[in-house]
Design a protein around this motif. Sequence first.
Motif, PDB file in Angstrom:
ATOM      1  N   SER A 117       1.114 -11.569   3.147  1.00 18.07           N
ATOM      2  CA  SER A 117       0.986 -10.272   3.821  1.00 18.07           C
ATOM      3  C   SER A 117       0.754  -9.162   2.796  1.00 18.07           C
ATOM      4  CB  SER A 117       2.240  -9.978   4.649  1.00 18.07           C
ATOM      5  OG  SER A 117       3.362  -9.785   3.806  1.00 18.07           O
ATOM      6  N   PHE A 118       0.329  -8.025   3.316  1.00 14.76           N
ATOM      7  CA  PHE A 118       0.021  -6.866   2.481  1.00 14.76           C
ATOM      8  C   PHE A 118       0.818  -5.662   2.962  1.00 14.76           C
ATOM      9  CE2 PHE A 118      -3.577  -9.677   2.252  1.00 14.76           C
ATOM     10  CZ  PHE A 118      -3.967  -9.616   0.934  1.00 14.76           C
ATOM     11  N   SER A 119       0.937  -4.660   2.102  1.00 15.43           N
ATOM     12  CA  SER A 119       1.654  -3.428   2.451  1.00 15.43           C
ATOM     13  C   SER A 119       0.670  -2.355   2.889  1.00 15.43           C
ATOM     14  CB  SER A 119       2.440  -2.916   1.237  1.00 15.43           C
ATOM     15  OG  SER A 119       1.545  -2.406   0.260  1.00 15.43           O
ATOM     16  N   SER A 120       1.210  -1.288   3.464  1.00 22.20           N
ATOM     17  CA  SER A 120       0.361  -0.147   3.806  1.00 22.20           C
ATOM     18  C   SER A 120      -0.220   0.470   2.537  1.00 22.20           C
ATOM     19  CB  SER A 120       1.139   0.889   4.612  1.00 22.20           C
ATOM     20  OG  SER A 120       2.245   1.362   3.864  1.00 22.20           O
ATOM     21  N   GLY A 121       0.475   0.322   1.427  1.00 19.45           N
ATOM     22  CA  GLY A 121      -0.052   0.808   0.148  1.00 19.45           C
ATOM     23  C   GLY A 121      -1.325   0.074  -0.250  1.00 19.45           C
ATOM     24  N   ASP A 122      -1.409  -1.214   0.081  1.00 19.29           N
ATOM     25  CA  ASP A 122      -2.634  -1.960  -0.195  1.00 19.29           C
ATOM     26  C   ASP A 122      -3.808  -1.395   0.597  1.00 19.29           C
ATOM     27  OD1 ASP A 122      -1.688  -3.925  -2.085  1.00 19.29           O
ATOM     28  OD2 ASP A 122      -0.618  -4.855  -0.429  1.00 19.29           O
ATOM     29  N   SER A 177      -0.927   1.391  -8.606  1.00 17.56           N
ATOM     30  CA  SER A 177       0.320   0.855  -8.056  1.00 17.56           C
ATOM     31  C   SER A 177       1.218   1.928  -7.442  1.00 17.56           C
ATOM     32  CB  SER A 177       1.090   0.090  -9.133  1.00 17.56           C
ATOM     33  OG  SER A 177       1.485   0.957 -10.180  1.00 17.56           O
ATOM     34  N   GLN A 178       1.084   3.164  -7.847  1.00 21.10           N
ATOM     35  CA  GLN A 178       1.971   4.217  -7.360  1.00 21.10           C
ATOM     36  C   GLN A 178       1.508   4.867  -6.062  1.00 21.10           C
ATOM     37  OE1 GLN A 178       4.923   4.656  -8.907  1.00 21.10           O
ATOM     38  NE2 GLN A 178       4.244   2.962 -10.177  1.00 21.10           N
ATOM     39  N   LEU A 179       0.372   4.443  -5.515  1.00 22.51           N
ATOM     40  CA  LEU A 179      -0.115   5.054  -4.280  1.00 22.51           C
ATOM     41  C   LEU A 179       0.869   4.902  -3.129  1.00 22.51           C
ATOM     42  CD1 LEU A 179      -3.936   4.311  -4.264  1.00 22.51           C
ATOM     43  CD2 LEU A 179      -2.801   6.503  -4.539  1.00 22.51           C
ATOM     44  N   ASP A 180       1.693   3.880  -3.163  1.00 22.48           N
ATOM     45  CA  ASP A 180       2.697   3.690  -2.109  1.00 22.48           C
ATOM     46  C   ASP A 180       3.624   4.899  -2.000  1.00 22.48           C
ATOM     47  OD1 ASP A 180       2.714   0.479  -1.411  1.00 22.48           O
ATOM     48  OD2 ASP A 180       2.057   0.944  -3.428  1.00 22.48           O
ATOM     49  N   LEU A 181       3.874   5.554  -3.117  1.00 19.96           N
ATOM     50  CA  LEU A 181       4.769   6.726  -3.116  1.00 19.96           C
ATOM     51  C   LEU A 181       4.162   7.901  -2.382  1.00 19.96           C
ATOM     52  CD1 LEU A 181       5.959   6.566  -6.832  1.00 19.96           C
ATOM     53  CD2 LEU A 181       7.171   5.745  -4.800  1.00 19.96           C
ATOM     54  N   PHE A 182       2.846   8.023  -2.396  1.00 15.91           N
ATOM     55  CA  PHE A 182       2.173   9.136  -1.763  1.00 15.91           C
ATOM     56  C   PHE A 182       1.838   8.896  -0.300  1.00 15.91           C
ATOM     57  CE2 PHE A 182       1.216   9.375  -6.287  1.00 15.91           C
ATOM     58  CZ  PHE A 182       1.691  10.640  -6.567  1.00 15.91           C
TER      59      PHE A 182
END
Length: 90
Positions: free
Chosen positions: A43-48, A80-85
């Motif tokens: 599976s993937f995250s919304s950050g992906d 990799s830090q896009l998940d934070l935004f």
Amino acid sequence: MSRYPPGVERLTLERLCEEAETTPDRLARLIDIGVTRPADDGSFSSGDMQRSRTIASLEAVGITLDQIDVAVQNRWMDFSQLDLFYPPPA
């Protein structure tokens, strides 16, 4: 019990492609580059999803996947830090 925090939606490959408006082949290339990373269960995250969209934006202004690959491998770019935004919806 899921190893992901409550409320964190995981995306299948098909759903990620749909949400990110991309193809499985292009997503495979992003995985090869190291921009997106599936979890152990595939599976993937919304950050992906956001990383895929960000890469598409860079391509739209003329930056190629090969150039992005070189930049990531040399650690000149890090997505990799896009998940934070872009946290998952509450």
